[in-house]
Design an enzyme around this catalytic site. Structure first.
Site, PDB file in Angstrom:
ATOM      1  N   TYR A  65     -19.695  22.334  16.367  1.00  0.00           N
ATOM      2  CA  TYR A  65     -21.246  22.464  16.264  1.00  0.00           C
ATOM      3  C   TYR A  65     -21.928  21.386  17.309  1.00  0.00           C
ATOM      4  O   TYR A  65     -23.173  21.421  17.431  1.00  0.00           O
ATOM      5  CB  TYR A  65     -21.858  22.192  14.945  1.00  0.00           C
ATOM      6  CG  TYR A  65     -21.368  23.398  14.039  1.00  0.00           C
ATOM      7  CD1 TYR A  65     -22.383  24.277  13.693  1.00  0.00           C
ATOM      8  CD2 TYR A  65     -20.132  23.602  13.541  1.00  0.00           C
ATOM      9  CE1 TYR A  65     -22.148  25.295  12.882  1.00  0.00           C
ATOM     10  CE2 TYR A  65     -19.889  24.445  12.598  1.00  0.00           C
ATOM     11  CZ  TYR A  65     -20.740  25.532  12.426  1.00  0.00           C
ATOM     12  OH  TYR A  65     -20.479  26.650  11.705  1.00  0.00           O
ATOM     13  N   ASP A 101      -7.008  26.714   5.022  1.00  0.00           N
ATOM     14  CA  ASP A 101      -6.578  28.249   4.612  1.00  0.00           C
ATOM     15  C   ASP A 101      -6.252  28.295   3.172  1.00  0.00           C
ATOM     16  O   ASP A 101      -6.786  29.151   2.408  1.00  0.00           O
ATOM     17  CB  ASP A 101      -5.508  28.524   5.578  1.00  0.00           C
ATOM     18  CG  ASP A 101      -4.477  27.790   5.820  1.00  0.00           C
ATOM     19  OD1 ASP A 101      -4.983  26.731   6.163  1.00  0.00           O
ATOM     20  OD2 ASP A 101      -3.292  28.221   5.816  1.00  0.00           O
ATOM     21  N   ASP A 129     -18.530  25.144   6.659  1.00  0.00           N
ATOM     22  CA  ASP A 129     -19.659  26.624   6.850  1.00  0.00           C
ATOM     23  C   ASP A 129     -18.846  27.842   6.217  1.00  0.00           C
ATOM     24  O   ASP A 129     -19.344  28.516   5.274  1.00  0.00           O
ATOM     25  CB  ASP A 129     -19.458  26.859   8.630  1.00  0.00           C
ATOM     26  CG  ASP A 129     -20.772  27.787   8.792  1.00  0.00           C
ATOM     27  OD1 ASP A 129     -21.428  28.266   7.729  1.00  0.00           O
ATOM     28  OD2 ASP A 129     -20.732  28.219   9.826  1.00  0.00           O
TER      29      ASP A 129
END
Ligand code: NAP
Length: 400
Positions: free
Chosen positions: A149, A265, A289
């Site tokens: 970001y 994950d 996010d």
């Protein structure tokens, strides 16, 4: 008398009548704000009678600001957020091609709001895809200033990217396909440690038993892997009296807070299969996010997920809706105000006004338990009474 909130050596100094700037927001923002502010004022009045009240100060950003001033994020708005420390906002239209990635990102960067705080819990009666959504009760600390970001990208085919690719080949022997775009993922010790420090401190303050560092360090060793390593270092350096890392205790923390880590994950499986195992999560920006939206969906989705952006050192905080402006529903008094209302709950807790915040939760729980809900929940619940945005606020206030 209305006064500004200030930062003292021991944290925020909150007067009995703090001036709090708010941005109504675009699209559905004005409908949502009108309902939310009535809920906030009712909760504060009920909790403290006339001893405390909020003096609201409207500031402009987004489409409303552009229409009135020609600027999307006027300097005056930034200055007011800087001087008043704590503020709240509805959703803003993202200007396309205006030099901003997003107004939200701009505000976070200007005020260095390094924590994106997302509490995720379920309220009785809220429709959920999980068998037992009551097991979900987590707070996510998402790093808010770094990672992909940071906006360091070079476009495929440009002279800039060619120069960068040549440099990488010459200096490091990296052979990257010549028609690639490139993005840089900076993750620093400073950025990681201040984020993880806030998460562990939250666990201490709220008597939580576990902090989970979520990372993808098995693949990205010097960014995501370093985040994990710096987190464990921080536990040893600053929190050894109250917390211990998995590395140092093998999973048996005694009566200390356990700081563990999980690969990103695997974590997306864990929050579906064993959500009760997780309490406070500290993670890098992109993982955060994905995780916060996945978790929001587990407990009722976008209409009621609140958020806060906080700098615990300067005290600056902006609480906000996590959904967008939902422009197709603008001016219909239709959408769910829950996200802004629960952001206000977070804001009141940050002020230390927990009694008022508790009343907000009480009102919301009672209204939803009676299936008095806006359209988004009504379409998922049998036997619901569908109400407008403003009527949902009325129902909450009656039940405080
Ligand atoms: P959006 O405004 O979040 O809306 C997407 C869908 O989410 C809506 O159509 C609606 O679904 C549901 N939804 C959103 N808010 C809701 C609420 N309060 N109550 C119930 N349902 C709600 O996303 P978007 O349409 O992609 O973005 C629109 C604008 O918002 C863009 O300019 C975008 O850049 C901006 N944006 C701002 C923020 C922010 O300021 N924090 C965040 C994201 C996007 P259904 O139609 O299925 O009912």
């Amino acid at each position: 008398m209305p006064e500004i909130i200030t930062m003292g050596p021991n944290g925020l100094k909150v007067p009995d009548e703090p001036i709090i700037p708010f941005i109504e927001g675009d699209g559905t923002g004005p409908d949502i704000w009108a309902a939310s502010v009535r809920v906030f004022d009712a909760a504060v009045e009920k909790a403290y009678d006339r001893d405390r009240r909020i003096s609201w100060k409207q500031v402009l950003a987004g489409q409303q600001a552009f229409d009135r001033t020609g600027e999307w994020l006027p300097d005056e708005t930034i200055e007011i957020f800087k001087s008043h420390l704590i503020g709240i906002k509805g959703p803003l239209t993202t200007p396309v091609g205006e030099g901003f990635r997003s107004l939200n990102v701009a505000l976070r960067q200007i005020l260095d709001l390094y924590v994106c705080l997302r509490p995720v819990r379920w309220f009785q009666g809220v429709p959920s895809p999980l068998k037992d959504p009551s097991a979900v009760d987590m707070v996510i600390f998402r790093e808010n200033t770094e990672d992909v970001y940071a906006g360091k990208e070079l476009e495929a085919g440009t002279e800039d990217v060619k120069r960068a690719l040549d440099f990488f080949r010459e200096q490091y022997g990296w052979d990257i396909r010549s028609d690639s775009g490139i993005g840089i993922k900076p993750v620093s010790a400073t950025g990681s440690k201040r984020l993880i420090r806030a998460a562990i401190q939250h666990a201490v303050d709220e008597r939580r038993k576990k902090v989970t560092l979520v990372h993808k360090g098995n693949i990205m060793k010097f960014t995501e892997g370093a985040f994990r390593r710096w987190g464990y270092e921080l536990v040893r350096e600053e929190f050894s009296d109250v917390a211990v890392s998995w590395e140092d205790c093998g999973g048996d923390p005694g009566d200390k807070i356990l700081v563990e880590d999980v690969i990103a994950d695997a974590m997306l499986q864990q929050i579906l299969l064993r959500p009760a195992n997780y309490e406070v999560i500290a993670t890098t920006n992109l993982n955060g996010d994905y995780l916060s939206d996945a978790l929001a969906a587990e407990v009722g989705g976008i209409g009621i997920a609140p958020g806060g952006n906080v700098n615990y050192v300067t005290g600056h905080s902006i609480f906000e809706a996590t959904h967008g402006t939902a422009p197709k529903y603008a001016d219909q008094d239709k959408v769910n105000p829950g996200s802004v209302i629960l952001s206000g709950d977070m804001m009141l807790r940050r002020l230390g006004w927990n009694e008022a915040a508790d009343l907000i939760i009480k009102g919301l729980e009672a209204a939803v338990a009676e299936k008095i809900v806006t359209y988004d929940f009504a379409r998922l619940l049998d036997g619901a009474t569908q109400v407008k945005t403003s009527q949902f606020a009325d129902a909450m206030i009656e039940r405080m």
